[in-house]
Design a protein around this motif. Structure first.
Motif, PDB file in Angstrom:
ATOM      1  N   MET A   1       0.740  -1.170   0.129  1.00 55.32           N
ATOM      2  CA  MET A   1       0.131  -0.108  -0.007  1.00 55.32           C
ATOM      3  C   MET A   1       0.635   1.331   0.138  1.00 55.32           C
ATOM      4  O   MET A   1       0.474   2.257  -0.573  1.00 55.32           O
ATOM      5  N   ALA A   2       1.975   1.143   0.777  1.00 56.96           N
ATOM      6  CA  ALA A   2       2.858   2.307   0.651  1.00 56.96           C
ATOM      7  C   ALA A   2       3.510   2.656  -0.613  1.00 56.96           C
ATOM      8  O   ALA A   2       3.708   3.733  -0.913  1.00 56.96           O
ATOM      9  N   ASP A   3       3.963   1.500  -1.345  1.00 58.70           N
ATOM     10  CA  ASP A   3       4.511   1.761  -2.556  1.00 58.70           C
ATOM     11  C   ASP A   3       3.436   2.361  -3.569  1.00 58.70           C
ATOM     12  O   ASP A   3       3.815   3.206  -4.472  1.00 58.70           O
ATOM     13  N   GLU A   4       2.095   1.962  -3.511  1.00 57.17           N
ATOM     14  CA  GLU A   4       1.128   2.540  -4.351  1.00 57.17           C
ATOM     15  C   GLU A   4       1.029   4.153  -4.031  1.00 57.17           C
ATOM     16  O   GLU A   4       0.929   4.931  -4.802  1.00 57.17           O
ATOM     17  N   PHE A   5       1.007   4.418  -2.824  1.00 53.36           N
ATOM     18  CA  PHE A   5       0.810   5.751  -2.372  1.00 53.36           C
ATOM     19  C   PHE A   5       2.253   6.385  -2.690  1.00 53.36           C
ATOM     20  O   PHE A   5       2.153   7.934  -3.259  1.00 53.36           O
ATOM     21  N   ASP A   6       3.319   5.948  -2.601  1.00 53.46           N
ATOM     22  CA  ASP A   6       4.576   6.781  -3.188  1.00 53.46           C
ATOM     23  C   ASP A   6       4.453   7.110  -4.654  1.00 53.46           C
ATOM     24  O   ASP A   6       5.016   8.179  -5.014  1.00 53.46           O
ATOM     25  N   ALA A   7       4.225   6.104  -5.211  1.00 56.28           N
ATOM     26  CA  ALA A   7       4.005   6.236  -6.694  1.00 56.28           C
ATOM     27  C   ALA A   7       3.052   7.290  -7.074  1.00 56.28           C
ATOM     28  O   ALA A   7       3.314   8.025  -7.972  1.00 56.28           O
ATOM     29  N   LEU A   8       1.765   7.336  -6.275  1.00 63.34           N
ATOM     30  CA  LEU A   8       0.813   8.480  -6.551  1.00 63.34           C
ATOM     31  C   LEU A   8       1.595   9.849  -6.164  1.00 63.34           C
ATOM     32  O   LEU A   8       1.240  10.945  -6.693  1.00 63.34           O
ATOM     33  N   LYS A   9       2.107   9.827  -5.181  1.00 63.89           N
ATOM     34  CA  LYS A   9       3.112  11.193  -4.874  1.00 63.89           C
ATOM     35  C   LYS A   9       4.008  11.592  -5.937  1.00 63.89           C
ATOM     36  O   LYS A   9       3.905  12.795  -6.191  1.00 63.89           O
ATOM     37  N   ARG A  10       4.702  10.600  -6.579  1.00 58.69           N
ATOM     38  CA  ARG A  10       5.646  10.669  -7.421  1.00 58.69           C
ATOM     39  C   ARG A  10       4.922  11.340  -8.638  1.00 58.69           C
ATOM     40  O   ARG A  10       5.403  12.317  -9.408  1.00 58.69           O
ATOM     41  N   SER A  11       3.807  10.796  -8.915  1.00 58.35           N
ATOM     42  CA  SER A  11       3.026  11.328 -10.158  1.00 58.35           C
ATOM     43  C   SER A  11       2.555  12.792 -10.120  1.00 58.35           C
ATOM     44  O   SER A  11       2.674  13.483 -10.938  1.00 58.35           O
ATOM     45  N   VAL A 141      10.047  16.375  -3.055  1.00 61.73           N
ATOM     46  CA  VAL A 141       9.422  17.455  -3.708  1.00 61.73           C
ATOM     47  C   VAL A 141       7.881  17.601  -3.192  1.00 61.73           C
ATOM     48  O   VAL A 141       7.326  18.793  -2.798  1.00 61.73           O
ATOM     49  N   TYR A 142       7.204  16.394  -3.012  1.00 56.13           N
ATOM     50  CA  TYR A 142       5.722  16.393  -3.004  1.00 56.13           C
ATOM     51  C   TYR A 142       5.534  16.862  -1.499  1.00 56.13           C
ATOM     52  O   TYR A 142       4.431  17.559  -1.434  1.00 56.13           O
ATOM     53  N   GLU A 143       6.367  16.704  -0.645  1.00 57.00           N
ATOM     54  CA  GLU A 143       6.184  17.371   0.855  1.00 57.00           C
ATOM     55  C   GLU A 143       6.171  18.798   0.760  1.00 57.00           C
ATOM     56  O   GLU A 143       5.628  19.299   1.719  1.00 57.00           O
ATOM     57  N   SER A 144       6.922  19.530  -0.134  1.00 57.35           N
ATOM     58  CA  SER A 144       6.864  20.877  -0.005  1.00 57.35           C
ATOM     59  C   SER A 144       6.579  21.565  -1.066  1.00 57.35           C
ATOM     60  O   SER A 144       6.554  22.906  -1.267  1.00 57.35           O
ATOM     61  N   MET A 145       5.860  20.794  -2.227  1.00 57.97           N
ATOM     62  CA  MET A 145       5.248  21.740  -3.157  1.00 57.97           C
ATOM     63  C   MET A 145       3.927  22.267  -3.036  1.00 57.97           C
ATOM     64  O   MET A 145       3.185  21.730  -1.668  1.00 57.97           O
ATOM     65  N   HIS A 147      -0.082  23.090  -1.961  1.00 56.35           N
ATOM     66  CA  HIS A 147      -1.125  22.234  -1.446  1.00 56.35           C
ATOM     67  C   HIS A 147      -2.112  21.740  -2.406  1.00 56.35           C
ATOM     68  O   HIS A 147      -2.543  20.766  -2.584  1.00 56.35           O
ATOM     69  N   GLU A 148      -2.349  22.924  -3.564  1.00 54.60           N
ATOM     70  CA  GLU A 148      -3.395  22.651  -4.483  1.00 54.60           C
ATOM     71  C   GLU A 148      -2.822  21.437  -5.351  1.00 54.60           C
ATOM     72  O   GLU A 148      -3.759  20.745  -6.260  1.00 54.60           O
ATOM     73  N   TRP A 149      -1.646  20.998  -5.567  1.00 52.82           N
ATOM     74  CA  TRP A 149      -1.018  19.934  -6.394  1.00 52.82           C
ATOM     75  C   TRP A 149      -1.160  18.582  -5.437  1.00 52.82           C
ATOM     76  O   TRP A 149      -0.827  17.514  -6.155  1.00 52.82           O
ATOM     77  N   ARG A 150      -1.188  18.673  -4.240  1.00 51.81           N
ATOM     78  CA  ARG A 150      -1.106  17.490  -3.676  1.00 51.81           C
ATOM     79  C   ARG A 150      -2.652  16.809  -3.728  1.00 51.81           C
ATOM     80  O   ARG A 150      -3.469  17.128  -3.852  1.00 51.81           O
ATOM     81  N   ILE A 151      -2.362  15.489  -3.312  1.00 50.90           N
ATOM     82  CA  ILE A 151      -3.641  14.438  -3.075  1.00 50.90           C
ATOM     83  C   ILE A 151      -4.493  15.094  -2.069  1.00 50.90           C
ATOM     84  O   ILE A 151      -4.107  14.891  -0.935  1.00 50.90           O
ATOM     85  N   PRO A 152      -6.034  15.247  -2.447  1.00 48.08           N
ATOM     86  CA  PRO A 152      -6.641  15.670  -1.352  1.00 48.08           C
ATOM     87  C   PRO A 152      -7.216  14.751  -0.190  1.00 48.08           C
ATOM     88  O   PRO A 152      -7.062  13.463  -0.699  1.00 48.08           O
ATOM     89  N   ARG A 153      -6.996  14.825   0.979  1.00 47.33           N
ATOM     90  CA  ARG A 153      -7.147  14.059   1.941  1.00 47.33           C
ATOM     91  C   ARG A 153      -8.535  14.044   2.479  1.00 47.33           C
ATOM     92  O   ARG A 153      -8.819  15.293   2.547  1.00 47.33           O
TER      93      ARG A 153
END
Length: 157
Positions: A1-11, A141-145, A147-153
Motif C-alpha cells: 500500500m505504501a508503494d502505491e501511495f509513493d507512486a501516486l505522490k511521485r506522479s 518535492v511532494y512534501e514541499s510543493m 497544497h493545490e497539487w497534492r492529493i486531497p485527504r
C-alpha cells in the motif's frame, strides 16, 4: 500500500514540475510570436511609383500593428510574471530534496529542460542512476510543493 501511495505522490510531483516546464514553453512561444510581430512591423521599403498619397490599401496598418504589439507585450508580461512566480516556488520545493544530486537532477530536467543524457553527464552518473535519483527526489518535492497539487485527504485522516 505504501508503494502505491509513493507512486501516486511521485506522479503528482512530476505533474507539478511538468506544469512549470509547460509554462516556460508558453512564455517562450509568446516571446517568439512577439518578436515575429515586431519584425513584421519593420519597414520593408517605399514605393515611389505611386504618386498622390498612400500606396497602401490599408493606411491604418501601422497604428493597428502597434496596438497589436502592445497587447501581445502585455500578455507576454503577465505570462512571464506567472512563470517567474511558479519557477521560484518550484525551486523552493526542489531545494527541499534531501539529496543535492537529486535536487540537481530535478532542476536540470524540469526547469532547464535538459534531456536525460545531459542531466546524467552534468550530475556525474549514469542515466539509470539519474532516473533513480529523480524518483527519490520527487517524494521530497511532494512534501514541499503547493497544497493545490497534492492529493486531497479526507478530513478524518
Amino acid at each position: 500500500m505504501a508503494d502505491e501511495f509513493d507512486a501516486l505522490k511521485r506522479s503528482r510531483a512530476r505533474a507539478y514540475l511538468e506544469s512549470v516546464r509547460a509554462e516556460r514553453v508558453k512564455v517562450d512561444a509568446l516571446r517568439d510570436e512577439l518578436a515575429f510581430e515586431r519584425e513584421s512591423m519593420e519597414p520593408k521599403g517605399i514605393r515611389f511609383d505611386k504618386l498622390g498619397g498612400c500606396s497602401s490599401a490599408y493606411a491604418d496598418a501601422i497604428p493597428d500593428g502597434v496596438s497589436r504589439i502592445e497587447a501581445m507585450a502585455e500578455r507576454y508580461s503577465l505570462r512571464e510574471r506567472g512563470y517567474i512566480e511558479a519557477s521560484s516556488r518550484a525551486r523552493e520545493a526542489i531545494s527541499a530534496a534531501r539529496s543535492a544530486k537529486g535536487a540537481s537532477v530535478l532542476m536540470r530536467r524540469y526547469l532547464l529542460d535538459e534531456p536525460w543524457c545531459e542531466v546524467a553527464a552534468d550530475v556525474g552518473c549514469s542515466s539509470r542512476t539519474a532516473m533513480r535519483l529523480h524518483d527519490e527526489a520527487l517524494l521530497d518535492v511532494y512534501e514541499s510543493m503547493p497544497h493545490e497539487w497534492r492529493i486531497p485527504r479526507h478530513p478524518a485522516v
